[in-house]
Design an enzyme around this catalytic site. Sequence first.
Site, mmCIF file in Angstrom:
data_model
loop_
_atom_site.group_PDB
_atom_site.id
_atom_site.type_symbol
_atom_site.label_atom_id
_atom_site.label_comp_id
_atom_site.label_asym_id
_atom_site.label_seq_id
_atom_site.Cartn_x
_atom_site.Cartn_y
_atom_site.Cartn_z
ATOM 1 N N ASP A 179 0.832 -1.196 0.000
ATOM 2 C CA ASP A 179 0.000 0.000 0.000
ATOM 3 C C ASP A 179 0.875 1.257 0.000
ATOM 4 O OD1 ASP A 179 -2.427 1.719 0.611
ATOM 5 O OD2 ASP A 179 -3.297 -0.271 0.896
ATOM 6 N N HIS A 228 -3.744 5.668 3.334
ATOM 7 C CA HIS A 228 -4.506 4.478 2.945
ATOM 8 C C HIS A 228 -3.932 3.203 3.555
ATOM 9 C CE1 HIS A 228 -6.212 1.502 0.040
ATOM 10 N NE2 HIS A 228 -7.196 2.371 -0.068
ATOM 11 N N SER A 478 -11.387 -1.502 -0.568
ATOM 12 C CA SER A 478 -10.081 -1.422 0.092
ATOM 13 C C SER A 478 -10.183 -1.719 1.574
ATOM 14 C CB SER A 478 -9.469 -0.023 -0.084
ATOM 15 O OG SER A 478 -8.978 0.173 -1.380
#
Length: 571
Positions: A179, A228, A478
């Site tokens: 990520d 994220h 996600s």
Amino acid sequence: MQPTSLNERKDVVSRRFTAGAVATVAALATVLAGQSSMAGAAPSTTTEYTVVAEKGVSADAAIAAIRAAGGTVVSRTDSLGMFQVRSDRADFASRAAAAEALVGAAQQKAIGRAPKVDRVEQEHLLADAQSKGAGAVSGTSATGMDPLDDKLWGLSMIHADKARQTEPGKRGVTVGVLDTGLDASNPDLAANFSWSLSKNFAPDMTDVDGPCEVAGCLDPVGTDDGGHGSHVAGTIGAAANGFGVSGVAPNVTLVELKGGQDSGYFFLNPVVNALVHAGDVGLDVVNMSFYVDPWLYNCTANPADSPEAQAEQQVIIEGMNRALSYAHDKGVTLVGALGNNHEDLGKPRTDTSSPDYGAPAYPRPIDNSSCWDLPVEGPHVIGVSALGPSGKKSDFSNYGVEQISVSAPGGWFRDGYGTSSYRTDANMILSSYPKKVLQEEGSVDKHGNVVPAARSFVFKECTKAGVCGYYTYLQGTSMASPHAAGVASLIVSKFGKADNELGGLRMPPALVEKQLYATAAEHACPDPRLQTYTNEGRSTEFNAYCEGDEEFNGFYGYGIVDAYAAVTTPM
């Protein structure tokens, strides 16, 4: 249930993927610039390329051919036959393509900057929430859970709160978070973070990420300027330490695989190298909540694309095919998000968003037999759809019997229509998030305090020693994928065997996958099968038809992942 049937179905998909990949593609390219120390440097006549060797050609023979064509190798991934090359020859690409030992070369080029706010994942920041925080969906307040866990409805939906009483995960099980990075300053993540195994594969690119914060543009391990990755990591394995939140598998080891840019883009070269690293160091599970830019779908020969665009996509297809297979063959269980484009992946709509930088996007009709959303449609990837607190498929979530494996909590801001929970932040997924990013978004002030307007969706927790962690809500596939990855890591923790060579526990991915599917809670399609979202304010484009039966269908796959069943059901 017959969990092995998906393996058979995926074999067919994998063969379609491999056959369409065009074995002799022009190159294995990153389709971006600045992934090296050249990022932000003054213009030069030297050009960077990614070169791939023909199958069966030795590294020495490939390097000799590269030199003969006028190139200099600056880095190499021998296991995939991939080389990063610089050359000042204008005809290097054509000379490399003519070399018998090489497939070819592709020039790296810039892609662009991501929007500051993701329109799906941070929908609540772009729309007025009604009665923020009111009608909040409660998780559980079971003994031993962390202070904010009553907001984690996803943990109770998959019975992770109950599972930890039997199997909270083992430190010897390693989960890679491929990520944007991982904020190891958060006490919830620091407790389970592996400094030795973590690595950054994606140097900052000034034309994508803005000015570099450090010399060499390679952010230090343990940081996350995108946010994220930290959110994903918290869902997988935030520590159950009486602080903040806890993850699905609160005792497993978290490994940062920074393959995404700070801006949110994911390019081929960092992703490939991260997957190779995961295989080489023996990671057990890798979560992939992204798609490889700049193409939403990579096609072998889409008539709408120019020859250059076709070559670019062939490169991504071949590169991801090799990297995913390499990691899987090394024992890595691969888990991926199905995507947030509200479409059936087996019946894709015309792609109007690609390329997402470098040139204007244009309509691209997508042929399902020769186009792939990567990595989730690549070989060996467990595809995960997103659900809201009600158990309905989230309006944004992709679906479809061709690629879905399981479903998991991913959040849905608009869930609960007709109730007080409709359009509330609590319908989303709460997890860890970096203070720096929250400050950039305006949710936290320069003193580290949550601003009044953000107090319904940003939370601050501090230890007695004054070390603070921050948490916020996001939604998306996600957020669903790490729930499934956490359950996969619990399966390895419960049933894995000691690895005498690399240490820790290992379990063949095929067995992890089989147990994950066999223990998922079956869920039938809605009645009627055509799920509409017009009440929630969506257009008819969001309408979704659920194919399949209760044992396996396009919305839920084999079912909703169940952590407790996964660790208590004998194999």
